[in-house]
Write an enzyme that holds these catalytic residues in place. Structure first.
Site, short mmCIF file in Angstrom:
data_model
loop_
_atom_site.label_atom_id
_atom_site.label_comp_id
_atom_site.label_asym_id
_atom_site.label_seq_id
_atom_site.Cartn_x
_atom_site.Cartn_y
_atom_site.Cartn_z
N GLU A 1 -186.79 -79.61 46.36
CA GLU A 1 -186.05 -80.30 45.29
C GLU A 1 -186.49 -81.76 45.21
OE1 GLU A 1 -182.01 -79.75 46.53
OE2 GLU A 1 -182.09 -81.33 48.03
N ASP B 1 -179.75 -89.50 46.23
CA ASP B 1 -180.76 -89.17 45.20
C ASP B 1 -181.15 -90.42 44.42
OD1 ASP B 1 -179.89 -86.59 46.02
OD2 ASP B 1 -178.49 -86.49 44.34
#
Length: 322
Positions: free
Chosen positions: A202, A40
């Protein structure tokens, strides 16, 4: 013995002949590198230096810094230590923004599946959450800030409302308080490429160009080798959103690179658009996920592209002269 082997691996001797003095040997320091293990990931470019943050440590958020994009140094003090944060586990998906109005850096991140924000005087930290509570009581993850041309701030994040679903809301000028009355659903996984291993949308981030808002997101379960990146467009920061027909933009982009996604756009030192993302460690192991960077562009016809070939593999170096 281990110390001796380490010293041998880190140094080498170069010898050359000299007719008057015999052989002369010089000690040369080698750059010893390993991959940057950040999931991420997010990159901030500030005052000539790149700073990379991501998911990895169980004790908080790590930070790396670089004057290039392929070679990085690790800052051995956590940018965010859990002692300065809400929560004890699950420190995920940090993004850091510089606020010119008060000369502070804001880190948006998840902890225990709640979105939080911490503030620092430096991009290296320490980031401090003065009031150790999440921005919302409801579980949410993957928060990303966008400030529009009129200085209105918005936060994009994931709620668990039908799988992982991307929502957005306006923030107060303090960049911390969410205007709950503006909460709006943006993107939900529905396409075949998005749902082969769970209903997941996401990792949102927003880009604006020529009056069009581009919501970049990742879909599919992160453990899937088919995890990938797509985008949707709107004439408003809160939608309605139209998914691009050319999705996914990035999915298994080169041999042996799988599970790619959950990154963010940034501008490099030359003002060129890049996208940083993670990929699985290998085709057989998901963890630790590794950080990569690729070229990104929005064409004159308004379509977004990401390079599947010109991908930078990031590495950690332990040599101060890199």
């Amino acid at each position: 013995m281990n110390l001796i082997l380490c010293l041998i691996s880190c140094f080498s001797f170069i010898c050359y002949g000299n007719s008057d003095e015999g052989n002369v040997c010089e000690l040369k320091t080698e750059v010893v590198s390993s991959p940057v293990a950040l999931a991420d990931p997010f990159i901030l470019y500030h005052d000539g230096t790149y700073y990379a943050y991501g998911t990895h440590s169980k004790d908080g958020i790590e930070v790396y810094y670089s004057n290039s994009l392929n070679l990085w140094k690790k800052h051995f003090i956590l940018a965010l230590d859990k002692k300065n944060s809400y929560g004890e586990w699950g420190f995920w998906a940090p993004e850091v923004y510089y606020n010119k109005s008060n000369n502070k850096f804001y880190m948006y991140y998840s902890a225990e599946e709640h979105i939080c924000v911490a503030v620092s005087d430096s991009p290296l930290g320490p980031f401090i959450q003065d009031e150790k509570k999440p921005m919302r009581e409801e579980k949410s993850i993957d928060s990303s800030l966008f400030v529009d041309d009129d200085n209105t701030p918005y936060l994009y994040f994931v709620r668990f409302t039908n799988g992982n679903v991307i929502w957005a809301a306006q923030l107060e000028d303090d960049l911390v308080t969410i205007k709950e009355e503006t909460l709006t659903r943006c993107i939900e996984a529905s396409e075949p490429w998005e749902t082969s291993m769970g209903k997941v949308a996401e990792g949102p981030s927003l880009v604006k160009k020529n009056g069009i808002y581009y919501l970049i997101y990742s879909a599919n379960h992160y453990q899937s080798q088919n995890y990938g990146v797509g985008y949707a467009t709107s004439s408003s920061p809160l939608g309605e959103w139209k998914k691009a027909g050319e999705n996914p933009l990035l999915q298994q982009p080169k041999p042996n690179l799988v599970g790619v996604g959950h990154g963010a756009m940034f501008l490099d030192k030359d003002g060129k658009s890049k996208y940083v993302f993670h990929a699985h460690f290998s085709t057989s192991d998901v963890h630790p996920r590794l950080m990569y960077i690729t070229d990104m562009n929005i064409n004159n016809d308004g379509k977004m592209t990401m390079s599947s070939s010109n991908i930078i593999k990031t590495e950690i170096v332990n040599n101060s002269d890199y």
